[in-house]
Design a protein around this motif. Structure first.
Motif, PDB file in Angstrom:
ATOM      1  N   ALA A   1       2.367   8.430   7.488  1.00 13.64           N
ATOM      2  CA  ALA A   1       1.640   9.494   7.697  1.00 13.64           C
ATOM      3  C   ALA A   1       2.190  10.752   6.778  1.00 13.64           C
ATOM      4  CB  ALA A   1       1.562   9.865   9.172  1.00 13.64           C
ATOM      5  N   VAL A   2       3.728  10.698   6.981  1.00 13.88           N
ATOM      6  CA  VAL A   2       4.411  11.661   6.051  1.00 13.88           C
ATOM      7  C   VAL A   2       4.292  11.383   4.616  1.00 13.88           C
ATOM      8  CG1 VAL A   2       6.606  12.587   5.576  1.00 13.88           C
ATOM      9  CG2 VAL A   2       6.280  11.732   7.927  1.00 13.88           C
ATOM     10  N   VAL A   3       4.165  10.118   4.104  1.00 18.55           N
ATOM     11  CA  VAL A   3       3.843   9.691   2.601  1.00 18.55           C
ATOM     12  C   VAL A   3       2.341  10.585   2.323  1.00 18.55           C
ATOM     13  CG1 VAL A   3       3.340   7.923   1.010  1.00 18.55           C
ATOM     14  CG2 VAL A   3       5.178   7.817   2.762  1.00 18.55           C
ATOM     15  N   VAL A   4       1.469  10.197   3.140  1.00 16.84           N
ATOM     16  CA  VAL A   4       0.050  10.631   2.855  1.00 16.84           C
ATOM     17  C   VAL A   4      -0.078  12.268   2.806  1.00 16.84           C
ATOM     18  CG1 VAL A   4      -2.253  11.084   3.847  1.00 16.84           C
ATOM     19  CG2 VAL A   4      -0.911   8.653   3.684  1.00 16.84           C
TER      20      VAL A   4
ATOM     21  N   PHE B   1       2.301  14.165   1.778  1.00 21.29           N
ATOM     22  CA  PHE B   1       2.930  14.835   0.515  1.00 21.29           C
ATOM     23  C   PHE B   1       2.308  14.007  -0.913  1.00 21.29           C
ATOM     24  CE2 PHE B   1       6.179  16.059   3.497  1.00 21.29           C
ATOM     25  CZ  PHE B   1       6.524  17.173   2.860  1.00 21.29           C
ATOM     26  N   SER B   2       1.746  12.932  -0.612  1.00 26.80           N
ATOM     27  CA  SER B   2       1.307  12.056  -1.863  1.00 26.80           C
ATOM     28  C   SER B   2       0.068  12.573  -2.296  1.00 26.80           C
ATOM     29  CB  SER B   2       1.553  10.668  -1.690  1.00 26.80           C
ATOM     30  OG  SER B   2       1.476  10.181  -2.907  1.00 26.80           O
ATOM     31  N   PRO B   3      -1.090  12.296  -1.608  1.00 29.53           N
ATOM     32  CA  PRO B   3      -2.448  12.579  -2.258  1.00 29.53           C
ATOM     33  C   PRO B   3      -2.644  14.189  -1.917  1.00 29.53           C
ATOM     34  CG  PRO B   3      -2.640  10.642  -0.792  1.00 29.53           C
ATOM     35  CD  PRO B   3      -1.166  11.163  -0.586  1.00 29.53           C
ATOM     36  N   ILE B   4      -2.165  14.455  -0.586  1.00 32.54           N
ATOM     37  CA  ILE B   4      -2.779  15.836  -0.278  1.00 32.54           C
ATOM     38  C   ILE B   4      -1.987  17.046  -0.857  1.00 32.54           C
ATOM     39  CG2 ILE B   4      -2.667  17.354   1.669  1.00 32.54           C
ATOM     40  CD1 ILE B   4      -3.184  14.968   3.565  1.00 32.54           C
ATOM     41  N   ALA B   5      -0.510  16.958  -0.629  1.00 29.58           N
ATOM     42  CA  ALA B   5       0.378  18.174  -1.351  1.00 29.58           C
ATOM     43  C   ALA B   5       0.274  17.865  -3.031  1.00 29.58           C
ATOM     44  CB  ALA B   5       1.543  18.123  -0.775  1.00 29.58           C
ATOM     45  N   SER B   6       0.135  16.861  -3.515  1.00 26.86           N
ATOM     46  CA  SER B   6       0.257  16.518  -4.864  1.00 26.86           C
ATOM     47  C   SER B   6      -0.965  17.302  -5.529  1.00 26.86           C
ATOM     48  CB  SER B   6       0.500  15.251  -5.362  1.00 26.86           C
ATOM     49  OG  SER B   6      -0.217  14.187  -4.747  1.00 26.86           O
ATOM     50  N   MET B   7      -2.087  16.958  -4.942  1.00 27.96           N
ATOM     51  CA  MET B   7      -3.434  17.275  -5.569  1.00 27.96           C
ATOM     52  C   MET B   7      -3.630  18.721  -5.462  1.00 27.96           C
ATOM     53  SD  MET B   7      -4.776  14.304  -6.701  1.00 27.96           S
ATOM     54  CE  MET B   7      -6.613  15.066  -6.877  1.00 27.96           C
ATOM     55  N   ALA B   8      -3.199  19.310  -4.358  1.00 23.96           N
ATOM     56  CA  ALA B   8      -3.180  20.783  -4.269  1.00 23.96           C
ATOM     57  C   ALA B   8      -2.521  21.484  -5.143  1.00 23.96           C
ATOM     58  CB  ALA B   8      -2.551  21.283  -2.801  1.00 23.96           C
ATOM     59  N   ALA B   9      -1.233  20.919  -5.472  1.00 22.93           N
ATOM     60  CA  ALA B   9      -0.448  21.600  -6.479  1.00 22.93           C
ATOM     61  C   ALA B   9      -0.950  21.286  -7.830  1.00 22.93           C
ATOM     62  CB  ALA B   9       1.236  20.743  -6.573  1.00 22.93           C
ATOM     63  N   ALA B  10      -1.671  19.976  -8.129  1.00 21.50           N
ATOM     64  CA  ALA B  10      -2.311  19.993  -9.453  1.00 21.50           C
ATOM     65  C   ALA B  10      -3.442  20.859  -9.578  1.00 21.50           C
ATOM     66  CB  ALA B  10      -2.808  18.360  -9.615  1.00 21.50           C
ATOM     67  N   LEU B  11      -4.290  21.026  -8.512  1.00 20.84           N
ATOM     68  CA  LEU B  11      -5.506  21.826  -8.437  1.00 20.84           C
ATOM     69  C   LEU B  11      -4.883  23.506  -8.987  1.00 20.84           C
ATOM     70  CD1 LEU B  11      -7.623  20.550  -5.745  1.00 20.84           C
ATOM     71  CD2 LEU B  11      -8.412  20.556  -8.073  1.00 20.84           C
TER      72      LEU B  11
ATOM     73  N   ALA C   1      12.965   6.060   2.703  1.00 25.41           N
ATOM     74  CA  ALA C   1      14.385   6.182   2.721  1.00 25.41           C
ATOM     75  C   ALA C   1      15.091   7.523   3.228  1.00 25.41           C
ATOM     76  CB  ALA C   1      15.019   5.954   1.438  1.00 25.41           C
ATOM     77  N   LEU C   2      14.283   8.641   3.031  1.00 24.63           N
ATOM     78  CA  LEU C   2      14.957   9.811   3.702  1.00 24.63           C
ATOM     79  C   LEU C   2      15.063   9.698   5.272  1.00 24.63           C
ATOM     80  CD1 LEU C   2      13.110  12.830   1.437  1.00 24.63           C
ATOM     81  CD2 LEU C   2      15.799  12.468   1.920  1.00 24.63           C
ATOM     82  N   LEU C   3      14.072   9.117   5.695  1.00 26.22           N
ATOM     83  CA  LEU C   3      14.121   8.990   7.266  1.00 26.22           C
ATOM     84  C   LEU C   3      15.314   8.248   7.832  1.00 26.22           C
ATOM     85  CD1 LEU C   3      10.077   8.293   7.707  1.00 26.22           C
ATOM     86  CD2 LEU C   3      11.510  10.596   8.284  1.00 26.22           C
ATOM     87  N   LEU C   4      16.044   7.610   6.724  1.00 21.82           N
ATOM     88  CA  LEU C   4      17.257   6.686   7.377  1.00 21.82           C
ATOM     89  C   LEU C   4      18.410   7.923   7.534  1.00 21.82           C
ATOM     90  CD1 LEU C   4      17.509   3.479   4.827  1.00 21.82           C
ATOM     91  CD2 LEU C   4      16.780   3.751   7.289  1.00 21.82           C
ATOM     92  N   VAL C   5      18.415   8.906   6.853  1.00 17.56           N
ATOM     93  CA  VAL C   5      19.473   9.936   6.853  1.00 17.56           C
ATOM     94  C   VAL C   5      19.791  10.487   8.398  1.00 17.56           C
ATOM     95  CG1 VAL C   5      20.378  11.896   5.943  1.00 17.56           C
ATOM     96  CG2 VAL C   5      18.960  10.446   4.505  1.00 17.56           C
TER      97      VAL C   5
ATOM     98  N   PHE D   1       0.856  -1.086   0.163  1.00 15.26           N
ATOM     99  CA  PHE D   1       0.079  -0.071  -0.124  1.00 15.26           C
ATOM    100  C   PHE D   1       0.961   1.402   0.118  1.00 15.26           C
ATOM    101  CE2 PHE D   1      -2.075   3.424   2.420  1.00 15.26           C
ATOM    102  CZ  PHE D   1      -3.206   3.593   1.660  1.00 15.26           C
ATOM    103  N   ALA D   2       1.735   1.276   0.782  1.00 15.13           N
ATOM    104  CA  ALA D   2       2.679   2.446   0.802  1.00 15.13           C
ATOM    105  C   ALA D   2       3.658   2.878  -0.497  1.00 15.13           C
ATOM    106  CB  ALA D   2       3.747   2.313   2.206  1.00 15.13           C
ATOM    107  N   VAL D   3       4.024   1.683  -1.040  1.00 23.82           N
ATOM    108  CA  VAL D   3       4.690   1.668  -2.176  1.00 23.82           C
ATOM    109  C   VAL D   3       3.843   2.233  -3.363  1.00 23.82           C
ATOM    110  CG1 VAL D   3       5.557   0.321  -4.162  1.00 23.82           C
ATOM    111  CG2 VAL D   3       6.394  -0.021  -1.709  1.00 23.82           C
ATOM    112  N   LEU D   4       2.381   1.759  -3.400  1.00 30.34           N
ATOM    113  CA  LEU D   4       1.779   1.961  -4.521  1.00 30.34           C
ATOM    114  C   LEU D   4       0.963   3.439  -4.274  1.00 30.34           C
ATOM    115  CD1 LEU D   4       0.033  -1.289  -5.233  1.00 30.34           C
ATOM    116  CD2 LEU D   4       1.525  -0.207  -6.642  1.00 30.34           C
ATOM    117  N   LEU D   5       1.050   3.967  -2.926  1.00 31.28           N
ATOM    118  CA  LEU D   5       0.209   5.253  -2.702  1.00 31.28           C
ATOM    119  C   LEU D   5       0.716   6.354  -3.597  1.00 31.28           C
ATOM    120  CD1 LEU D   5      -1.808   6.764  -1.408  1.00 31.28           C
ATOM    121  CD2 LEU D   5      -0.442   6.858   0.628  1.00 31.28           C
TER     122      LEU D   5
END
Length: 420
Positions: free
Chosen positions: A148-151, A153-163, A182-186, A19-23
């Motif tokens: 939660a971080v993925v959500v 930036f993925s549906p919320i921020a990307s849809m806002a930018a698209a609109l 992977a960024l959270l590893l840094v 789910f997290a990979v496909l979101l």
């Protein structure tokens, strides 16, 4: 399903990883539709320009990054090991950013567009490792925070930018969402150790990436030939079906990455390869059933379901097999490839790709009419299984190859080609 069971599946099961990979992929597709409606096809073309150009530099490393990281599960179980891996990936991503930016500025793309393209290049490098990082966050109990971080930036921020009609904003949001696990590893780590580890990761990733690239490189050729033989409409319907298959292949690889991460341990590579492959098989079977259902929706009219069977003139029976093939071949060749196979697979993949490309150039019509625009890539993937020569995976690979080849022969005998 009870809420507690759903949360457990997300936080501990392979379903959560898939789910997290496909979101981000699903959010990207939705954002493209919204961007087209809000700002027009020109802005969608700009978004495609950012993403496609951004992935060029990392193509020969990205595909092999996830299985390479998955094999380091014991080291990733420690805080120092995760910091070292994060530093190595960050160094590779910085090189990708710098090379992409220099090339785009040199080609006259413009500073802002160059920075966005380079940023997406770095993010795609991080995102390539995410399939193997997500199971680690599950084991560490940090999966829901990552999701939660993925959500965000993925549906919320990307849809806002698209609109807002901003293709650059969509590219940044989608890229950041895919890169988040992977960024959270840094973490702070020694630069010299991170650089040595980065060289090791790159060296071990290249064979996988060459094997993956050999299937990808056939697709543009078959697509261009298919458009001229079948027409843009039928070719487009096949591409739409292929987009679902590609998403299911990513899900299958997510389950494979989780299986590898949870079974790497004491004993030889052959021992945990066998355990990981057996743990992955039920998920592969379930996803194959979903692929078959999607084929039926495209090919068979159902009276109570609108638009079902709309592509029946564009799909052949062989495409049912082609829809299942990548779910098996991609995961087996990437995640269950032993030391001897890692030497044989790149050469075998390039040879298979060259043979299919030659067949497309010499006799394109029978290939395209019977296998479609993505069938040649699937055939390359099936041929790759012959080069998995390590035991005990070899037995599974030969059985899968025999099953898929037999299914293709049966489909050719029972079905007709497109436009025949």
């Amino acid at each position: 399903m009870k809420l507690s069971s759903l949360l457990r599946a997300l936080t501990h099961g392979g379903t959560g990883v898939a789910f997290a990979v496909l979101l981000p992929r699903a959010a990207s597709l939705a954002a493209q539709w919204v961007l087209t409606l809000a700002a027009g096809p020109a802005e969608l073309a700009a978004l495609a320009n950012y993403t496609s150009r951004g992935m060029v530099v990392v193509a020969l490393v990205a595909a092999g990054l996830s299985p390479t990281v998955a094999r380091r599960a014991r080291a990733m179980a420690t805080r120092a090991g995760r910091a070292l891996a994060g530093g190595a990936i960050a160094l590779i991503a910085f090189i990708a950013f710098s090379v992409t930016l220099a090339y785009e500025l040199g080609s006259g793309l413009g500073v802002m567009a160059g920075v966005i393209t380079a940023f997406f290049s770095a993010c795609s490098l991080f995102a390539a490792a995410s399939k193997s990082i997500l199971p680690i966050w599950q084991l560490q109990g940090r999966f829901l925070q990552t999701l939660a971080v993925v959500v965000v930036f993925s549906p919320i921020a990307s849809m806002a930018a698209a609109l807002a009609g901003s293709p650059a904003g969509v590219a940044v949001a989608v890229g950041f969402a895919g890169a988040t696990p992977a960024l959270l590893l840094v973490r702070p780590t020694r630069l010299r150790r991170a650089a040595r580890y980065a060289m090791l990761v790159v060296r071990r990733s290249v064979p996988y990436s060459i094997a993956n690239f050999s299937t990808v490189v056939v697709y543009p050729l078959s697509l261009s030939v298919g458009q001229s033989l079948l027409g843009a409409h039928r070719a487009g319907q096949q591409v739409l079906y292929w987009s679902f298959v590609a998403a299911l292949s990513q899900a299958s690889q997510a389950f494979a990455a989780r299986a590898v991460a949870r079974t790497v341990g004491p004993g030889g590579e052959a021992d945990w390869h066998a355990r990981a492959l057996r743990a992955w098989l039920p998920a592969a079977a379930g996803l194959s059933v979903i692929a078959a259902i999607i084929y039926v929706l495209f090919a068979v009219p159902i009276s109570w379901l609108p638009f079902s069977g709309a592509a029946r003139d564009a799909v052949t029976l062989t495409m049912l097999v082609s829809g299942v093939g990548p779910l098996i071949t991609d995961s087996m060749c990437v995640y269950f490839c032993g030391p001897r196979s890692r030497r044989a697979l790149p050469a075998g993949s390039v040879l298979s790709s060259a043979c299919l490309a030659g067949l497309l150039l010499l006799t394109p019509e029978p290939v395209i009419r019977h296998f479609g625009v993505f069938g040649p890539s699937v055939l390359v993937g099936v041929a790759r299984l012959a080069f998995l020569i390590d035991t005990p995976v070899r037995r599974y690979a030969l059985a899968a190859m025999l099953l898929l080849v037999s299914a293709f022969v049966l489909a050719l005998a029972l079905g007709q080609g497109v436009g025949v």
